[in-house]
Design a protein around this motif. Structure first.
Motif, PDB file in Angstrom:
ATOM      1  N   PRO A 655      -4.764 -20.991  -4.052  1.00  8.61           N
ATOM      2  CA  PRO A 655      -4.294 -20.323  -3.321  1.00  8.61           C
ATOM      3  C   PRO A 655      -3.695 -19.409  -3.755  1.00  8.61           C
ATOM      4  O   PRO A 655      -2.312 -18.591  -2.974  1.00  8.61           O
ATOM      5  CB  PRO A 655      -3.990 -22.021  -3.050  1.00  8.61           C
ATOM      6  N   GLU A 656      -2.685 -19.622  -5.269  1.00  7.32           N
ATOM      7  CA  GLU A 656      -1.907 -18.459  -5.058  1.00  7.32           C
ATOM      8  C   GLU A 656      -2.546 -16.679  -5.573  1.00  7.32           C
ATOM      9  O   GLU A 656      -1.749 -15.778  -5.947  1.00  7.32           O
ATOM     10  CB  GLU A 656      -1.730 -18.508  -6.827  1.00  7.32           C
ATOM     11  N   LEU A 657      -3.271 -16.277  -4.911  1.00  8.20           N
ATOM     12  CA  LEU A 657      -4.179 -15.226  -5.235  1.00  8.20           C
ATOM     13  C   LEU A 657      -4.088 -14.387  -3.615  1.00  8.20           C
ATOM     14  O   LEU A 657      -4.043 -13.286  -3.299  1.00  8.20           O
ATOM     15  CB  LEU A 657      -6.171 -15.506  -5.182  1.00  8.20           C
ATOM     16  N   GLU A 658      -3.987 -15.552  -2.301  1.00  9.30           N
ATOM     17  CA  GLU A 658      -3.896 -15.227  -0.872  1.00  9.30           C
ATOM     18  C   GLU A 658      -2.593 -13.902  -0.810  1.00  9.30           C
ATOM     19  O   GLU A 658      -2.830 -13.513  -0.696  1.00  9.30           O
ATOM     20  CB  GLU A 658      -3.734 -16.434   0.077  1.00  9.30           C
ATOM     21  N   PRO A 659      -1.596 -14.754  -1.298  1.00 12.61           N
ATOM     22  CA  PRO A 659      -0.478 -13.475  -1.050  1.00 12.61           C
ATOM     23  C   PRO A 659      -0.740 -11.912  -1.823  1.00 12.61           C
ATOM     24  O   PRO A 659       0.018 -11.294  -1.239  1.00 12.61           O
ATOM     25  CB  PRO A 659       0.892 -14.238  -1.990  1.00 12.61           C
ATOM     26  N   ILE A 660      -1.381 -12.447  -3.289  1.00 13.36           N
ATOM     27  CA  ILE A 660      -1.454 -11.335  -3.742  1.00 13.36           C
ATOM     28  C   ILE A 660      -2.694 -10.515  -2.920  1.00 13.36           C
ATOM     29  O   ILE A 660      -2.474  -8.938  -3.144  1.00 13.36           O
ATOM     30  CB  ILE A 660      -2.041 -11.382  -5.148  1.00 13.36           C
ATOM     31  N   ILE A 661      -3.499 -10.978  -2.682  1.00 15.94           N
ATOM     32  CA  ILE A 661      -4.867  -9.928  -2.186  1.00 15.94           C
ATOM     33  C   ILE A 661      -3.741  -9.533  -0.677  1.00 15.94           C
ATOM     34  O   ILE A 661      -3.721  -8.059  -0.650  1.00 15.94           O
ATOM     35  CB  ILE A 661      -6.070 -10.913  -1.433  1.00 15.94           C
ATOM     36  N   TRP A 662      -2.682  -9.969   0.057  1.00 18.37           N
ATOM     37  CA  TRP A 662      -2.771  -9.844   1.765  1.00 18.37           C
ATOM     38  C   TRP A 662      -1.413  -8.518   1.293  1.00 18.37           C
ATOM     39  O   TRP A 662      -1.492  -7.647   1.746  1.00 18.37           O
ATOM     40  CB  TRP A 662      -1.640 -10.562   1.799  1.00 18.37           C
ATOM     41  N   THR A 663      -1.222  -8.632  -0.433  1.00 15.91           N
ATOM     42  CA  THR A 663      -0.407  -7.279  -0.746  1.00 15.91           C
ATOM     43  C   THR A 663      -0.730  -6.202  -0.558  1.00 15.91           C
ATOM     44  O   THR A 663      -0.447  -4.989  -0.929  1.00 15.91           O
ATOM     45  CB  THR A 663       0.543  -8.148  -1.849  1.00 15.91           C
ATOM     46  N   LEU A 664      -1.886  -5.821  -1.541  1.00 14.11           N
ATOM     47  CA  LEU A 664      -2.979  -4.765  -1.480  1.00 14.11           C
ATOM     48  C   LEU A 664      -3.052  -4.854  -0.392  1.00 14.11           C
ATOM     49  O   LEU A 664      -3.436  -3.349   0.031  1.00 14.11           O
ATOM     50  CB  LEU A 664      -4.079  -5.609  -2.509  1.00 14.11           C
ATOM     51  N   PHE A 665      -4.058  -4.836   0.468  1.00  7.39           N
ATOM     52  CA  PHE A 665      -4.056  -5.190   1.527  1.00  7.39           C
ATOM     53  C   PHE A 665      -3.636  -4.171   2.769  1.00  7.39           C
ATOM     54  O   PHE A 665      -3.503  -4.094   3.128  1.00  7.39           O
ATOM     55  CB  PHE A 665      -4.549  -6.443   1.849  1.00  7.39           C
ATOM     56  N   GLN A 666      -2.198  -5.356   2.914  1.00  6.14           N
ATOM     57  CA  GLN A 666      -1.020  -4.823   3.653  1.00  6.14           C
ATOM     58  C   GLN A 666      -0.648  -2.857   3.795  1.00  6.14           C
ATOM     59  O   GLN A 666      -0.146  -1.877   3.846  1.00  6.14           O
ATOM     60  CB  GLN A 666       0.165  -5.318   3.468  1.00  6.14           C
ATOM     61  N   HIS A 667      -0.621  -2.734   2.259  1.00  2.00           N
ATOM     62  CA  HIS A 667       0.226  -1.519   1.122  1.00  2.00           C
ATOM     63  C   HIS A 667      -1.142  -0.586   1.745  1.00  2.00           C
ATOM     64  O   HIS A 667      -0.742   0.794   2.145  1.00  2.00           O
ATOM     65  CB  HIS A 667      -0.496  -1.981  -0.096  1.00  2.00           C
ATOM     66  N   THR A 668      -2.779  -1.216   1.544  1.00  2.00           N
ATOM     67  CA  THR A 668      -3.538  -0.286   1.995  1.00  2.00           C
ATOM     68  C   THR A 668      -3.286  -0.185   3.707  1.00  2.00           C
ATOM     69  O   THR A 668      -3.556   1.178   3.821  1.00  2.00           O
ATOM     70  CB  THR A 668      -4.397  -0.789   1.566  1.00  2.00           C
ATOM     71  N   LEU A 669      -3.404  -0.830   4.014  1.00  2.00           N
ATOM     72  CA  LEU A 669      -2.552   0.077   6.094  1.00  2.00           C
ATOM     73  C   LEU A 669      -1.631   0.622   6.456  1.00  2.00           C
ATOM     74  O   LEU A 669      -1.565   1.316   7.234  1.00  2.00           O
ATOM     75  CB  LEU A 669      -2.809  -1.836   6.984  1.00  2.00           C
ATOM     76  N   GLN A 670      -0.686   0.297   5.494  1.00  2.00           N
ATOM     77  CA  GLN A 670       0.845   1.260   5.410  1.00  2.00           C
ATOM     78  C   GLN A 670       0.509   2.635   4.585  1.00  2.00           C
ATOM     79  O   GLN A 670       1.543   3.531   5.476  1.00  2.00           O
ATOM     80  CB  GLN A 670       2.601   0.352   4.810  1.00  2.00           C
ATOM     81  N   MET A 689     -10.141  -8.092  -1.023  1.00  4.96           N
ATOM     82  CA  MET A 689     -10.172  -9.932  -2.045  1.00  4.96           C
ATOM     83  C   MET A 689     -11.348  -9.201  -2.989  1.00  4.96           C
ATOM     84  O   MET A 689     -11.236 -10.154  -4.472  1.00  4.96           O
ATOM     85  CB  MET A 689     -10.729 -11.195  -0.992  1.00  4.96           C
ATOM     86  N   TYR A 690     -12.189  -8.763  -3.717  1.00  2.00           N
ATOM     87  CA  TYR A 690     -12.961  -8.674  -4.423  1.00  2.00           C
ATOM     88  C   TYR A 690     -12.174  -7.764  -5.789  1.00  2.00           C
ATOM     89  O   TYR A 690     -12.699  -8.462  -6.559  1.00  2.00           O
ATOM     90  CB  TYR A 690     -14.253  -7.737  -3.959  1.00  2.00           C
ATOM     91  N   ALA A 691     -11.249  -7.201  -5.501  1.00  2.00           N
ATOM     92  CA  ALA A 691     -10.217  -6.358  -6.261  1.00  2.00           C
ATOM     93  C   ALA A 691      -9.705  -7.105  -6.577  1.00  2.00           C
ATOM     94  O   ALA A 691      -9.736  -7.026  -8.603  1.00  2.00           O
ATOM     95  CB  ALA A 691      -9.699  -5.396  -5.519  1.00  2.00           C
ATOM     96  N   ILE A 692      -8.841  -7.911  -6.266  1.00  2.00           N
ATOM     97  CA  ILE A 692      -7.821  -8.785  -6.919  1.00  2.00           C
ATOM     98  C   ILE A 692      -8.445 -10.051  -7.450  1.00  2.00           C
ATOM     99  O   ILE A 692      -8.064 -10.275  -8.686  1.00  2.00           O
ATOM    100  CB  ILE A 692      -7.272  -9.179  -5.636  1.00  2.00           C
ATOM    101  N   CYS A 693      -9.616 -10.860  -7.200  1.00  2.71           N
ATOM    102  CA  CYS A 693     -10.450 -11.653  -8.052  1.00  2.71           C
ATOM    103  C   CYS A 693     -11.361 -10.740  -9.051  1.00  2.71           C
ATOM    104  O   CYS A 693     -10.752 -11.525 -10.446  1.00  2.71           O
ATOM    105  CB  CYS A 693     -11.821 -12.477  -7.308  1.00  2.71           C
TER     106      CYS A 693
END
Length: 879
Positions: A655-670, A689-693
């Motif tokens: 579960p600790e990966l979800e906020p990290i993936i979201w941070t990268l995802f949000q950064h990309t969109l912005q 998701m694949y990148a963070i994993c």
């Protein structure tokens, strides 16, 4: 039990002969030789020979079989069936007309649903089923569903003979390019029934239809037969019996005027096309059967005649057609209310009837109130509105005819007129709301904005099209004509945007205001419009020619006052006061908007919130676009909700990966929004998701991500199979990640493996839906006097006002609520078995002791409950 198949042997022999002739005409299809295919299983070659496949299809199907053989589970008992699926896939990909769908179904002993499921199962490596096969299979399944629904309704008129059903199938195949259009197909069925019923002997008709026939056609006399034999045969004259047609329409909740137009256009043209040289008075069953068989073999589709025969290839096991739909008896005094089964046809007719009922008071011209709003404008927009409607009506009806059938243009005009009525109705409601909000009556800027009008009309038309078409979305939608040119056969969203030439980003601006302005919209339509909005945010608004990119360019490079949306606002609820007027008149380009001294404060011309002058030497802080800001707010919430679902499938143990993936995802969109150009939101989500994993050393293969993604709602295989790599070049999601995503974000991704990773982005607060509250209190099912009102929409109704969460005195008030809710004893039967006991509705219950009190009307408010909770939370923090 369904009747035994009549003349089945003759039909099958004809079918086999016709199939042989089709195969014989192919230069590429000599008789298969066992010697040439000695590397293949003998039973497989025998199956290929029985289906008259070419060597090319045989080789490709065998190669496909070898590919999936080791990947599919429990395949031993259904080996022949998988071979059939492989042959279908290979034949479709090669576009070789070897066999029909029915022929392969019979060869492998499967029904349609089982076969479709098996073909989907072949896609084990996510690259087996091409987009071409996907489109063909999706359309096949939809056409089958429509045919099944139509036949279930036709079963009620079974006495009108097999020829009636065969003629309908032929009419549907010839008159419609979109054979999966349920409503128009059903209207054609009613036309066919009218033709047969009025020619049936009166003693075979039910009393309802016997009395409805205004004029029974008697058989020709001997003299007329002699004269007919000498004269040249003429086609049937499509003289519709209006009284009989109206009776059929009333029995099926269908609009008689629409069916009449179908009769006089598409159906009459079909009758003219029939070869009636041997039967000038009426087509014989033999002639109809032969003409339909030619159509069926040419289309390589399902043999619709098999529905009449109860064939196992078109029916699921143990389905009893006679119990699928029954017309409920009229309610008698003291009887329970009977809710009829919601079949696809009944659901479609009910939705159309509701839409027409809601627009009864609306006209084809602006109402007096709307005309007054027009006259109050500095520049009267009336002529521009009427001229625009005239142009768009012509474009809409022509495109409708191209998609459905050339004789269906008049139906397109009818649907356009319904859309215009809704357009005027919503516009008036919006203006009344704006007048109340701003205390002004001059809406000149808004009402002279062409984009606003086009968007509002497009939304109204989409509501009409979704009501008639079941609210589906485009997943291909192009067939090919005889010359090989693409023919559009899909009216699903975003078809309407192409018709009116409207960017999706402009269309999104009107959706929320449209829903709020029309409280009578059904839940299905509201959900459909919400899905349209999601499709725009995740894909359609990111097309290269979208104005979104210009806005983003200006927002990031023009000195805008704020970011598109600050991350700090993610945790706040999605609340805003922007109306359609604000969004359409929001600055398209960052810049100061100076209010002319003589201009009144109308929407779009309010005084700017920033000062008109800036101190010397300072760069002006420019206002940002409201429409862009709201778009990104909704985009972030959609993106995170999608990511949440995918993480729940794959990363429940991390579960600790979800906020990290979201941070990268949000950064990309912005900051890297160019990666969204001509791409899909979910492509960036899976890549993040694949990148963070990878950097966190969590073993998660891309194939596993894609497999889980396929199980998410509202997904399409093209999202991971057909991703833009470079201009004009597409490949899989894995190639996109390696060649595009990783190259662009490599530095940022590696930061998450360092000891000082980037600050996590806040998690957006996800509302269930911004459209969940209607504009009026909802009546509790089964009760005439209990209502639930949404926050801030309380209406003054006689009775009690109860605020849950607030202490309001004696406990016997809860008992009063309990009594009011329980006082209703209405029950509904919700089963196809009419003899079973009815199930009572669930009731609201408050387990509080007290005495019963009198009746009244209940309004439940949640506002004070929220305030009470916030107060308690604040007090607990102080302690």
């Amino acid at each position: 039990m369904p009747p035994k198949k009549r003349n089945s042997g003759t039909a099958q022999s004809k079918e086999a002969k016709s199939a042989e002739s089709v195969s014989a005409d192919k230069k590429e299809s000599p008789e298969l030789s066992f010697k040439k295919h000695r590397d293949k299983d003998a039973e497989f070659v025998t199956l290929c020979k029985s289906l008259h496949v070419t060597d090319l299809v045989c080789d490709r199907a065998w190669a496909l079989w070898k590919t999936v053989q080791e990947s599919m589970d429990e395949i031993a008992d259904s080996q022949k069936r998988v071979w059939g699926a492989c042959l279908f896939v290979s034949g479709t990909d090669a576009d070789v007309a070897c066999f029909t769908v029915t022929q392969v179904l019979k060869a492998v002993s499967l029904n349609v649903k089982q076969f479709v499921a098996l073909v989907w199962k072949l896609d084990v490596n996510l690259d087996t089923i091409s987009t071409k096969v996907n489109s063909a299979l999706t359309r096949l399944e939809k056409k089958y569903d429509v045919s099944l629904a139509l036949y279930q309704r036709f079963e009620k008129e079974r006495k009108t003979m097999r020829s009636c059903w065969t003629m309908f199938l032929l009419a549907k195949g010839r008159a419609l390019q979109m054979e999966d259009d349920l409503v128009i197909s059903f209207q054609l069925l009613l036309c066919t029934l009218e033709l047969f019923i009025k020619r049936c002997p009166p003693d075979l008709l039910q009393p309802l239809y016997k009395s409805a026939i205004s004029k029974v056609q008697s058989p020709p006399t001997r003299t007329s037969r002699r004269s007919q034999s000498k004269a040249k045969s003429k086609p049937l004259e499509p003289e519709v019996d209006l009284q009989l047609l109206k009776t059929l329409c009333n029995e099926n909740d269908c609009n008689a005027e629409e069916v009449k137009n179908v009769y006089q256009t598409s159906f009459s043209a079909f009758l003219d096309s029939l070869d009636l040289s041997k039967s000038p008075d009426f087509p014989q069953a033999k002639d109809l059967n032969q003409q339909y068989e030619e159509h069926y073999l040419k289309s390589r589709d399902i043999d619709g005649r098999l529905f009449f025969d109860g064939d196992e290839t078109v029916f699921a096991p143990k389905v009893k057609i006679s119990h699928v739909e029954r017309t409920p008896k009229k309610n008698q005094p003291d009887d329970d209310v009977l809710i009829p089964p919601q079949t696809p046809i009944r659901a479609a007719m009910t939705s159309i009837q509701q839409l027409r009922g809601d627009l009864t008071s609306s006209g084809d011209q602006p109402s007096t109130n709307l005309a007054t709003y027009f006259k109050n404008c500095t520049v009267d927009p009336m002529q521009a509105v009427l001229s625009r409607l005239e142009t768009l009506e012509q474009a809409f009806s022509q495109r409708f005819g191209l998609a459905v059938g050339p004789r269906c243009i008049v139906l397109g005009c009818q649907r356009f007129k319904l859309g215009v009525r809704l357009y005027y109705k919503i516009m008036e409601a919006m203006l009344k709301s704006e007048e109340k909000r701003l205390s002004v009556q001059n809406f000149s800027k808004l009402l002279n904005d062409s984009t606003f009008h086009t968007s509002l009309l497009a939304c109204a038309l989409e509501v009409v099209m979704a009501t008639y078409g079941g609210g589906s979305f485009k997943t291909g939608g192009y067939n090919h004509d005889a010359a090989g040119d693409p023919v559009e056969t899909d009216l699903c969203f975003p078809w309407i945007l192409d018709v009116v030439d409207l960017p999706a980003f402009d269309f999104y601006k009107v959706i929320e205001s449209f829903i709020k302005a029309e409280p009578t919209l059904s839940k299905d339509i509201v959900k459909h419009l919400e899905t349209c909005e999601n499709l725009i945010m995740e894909r359609i608004a990111w097309r290269t020619d979208s104005p979104l990119f210009e806005l983003l360019k200006q927002e990031h490079g023009g000195g805008a006052a704020d970011q598109v949306e600050t991350p700090a606002s993610f945790s706040q609820p999605l609340q805003h006061n922007h109306t359609a007027a604000d969004l359409y008149l929001s600055p398209m380009r960052p810049g100061l908007r100076v209010l002319p001294p003589e201009s009144p404060a109308t929407p779009g011309s309010q005084a700017p919130s920033q000062p008109l002058t800036q101190p010397a030497g300072q760069t002006p802080r420019l206002p940002k676009s409201n429409s862009l800001s709201l778009f990104y707010k909704k985009l972030y919430r959609l993106a995170y909700s999608r990511l949440q679902i995918l993480c729940s499938y794959l990363l429940s143990s991390h579960p600790e990966l979800e906020p990290i993936i979201w941070t990268l995802f949000q950064h990309t969109l912005q900051h890297e929004h160019e990666l969204m150009r001509d791409r899909h939101l979910d492509q960036l989500m899976m890549s993040a998701m694949y990148a963070i994993c990878k950097v966190k050393s969590v073993d998660l293969r891309f194939k596993t991500i894609v497999t889980a993604y396929k199980n998410m709602p509202n997904t399409n295989q093209e999202t991971f199979k057909h991703v833009l790599i470079t201009e004009g070049h597409y490949d899989s999601i894995i190639v996109f990640y390696n060649q595009v995503f990783m190259q662009k974000l490599k530095t940022n991704i590696l930061q998450y493996a360092s000891t000082r990773p980037p600050t996590l982005s806040p998690i957006p607060q996800i509302p269930r839906s911004p459209y969940k509250f209607p504009n009026s209190p909802l009546r509790v099912p089964g009760s005439n006097n209990v209502y639930i009102s949404p926050p801030e929409k309380l209406t003054h109704v006689p009775g009690m006002l109860v605020s849950i969460g607030e202490s309001f005195g004696l406990s016997n008030r809860f008992q009063k609520i309990n009594q009011m809710v329980n006082s209703s004893e209405r029950s509904f039967k919700r089963t196809l078995d009419l003899g079973s006991a009815p199930k009572p509705l669930k009731r609201l219950r408050f387990d509080v002791d007290g005495q019963d009190e009198g009746d009244g009307r209940l309004v439940i408010n949640t506002v004070r409950m929220q305030e009470q909770k916030m107060k308690e939370d604040a007090e607990s923090k102080k302690e």
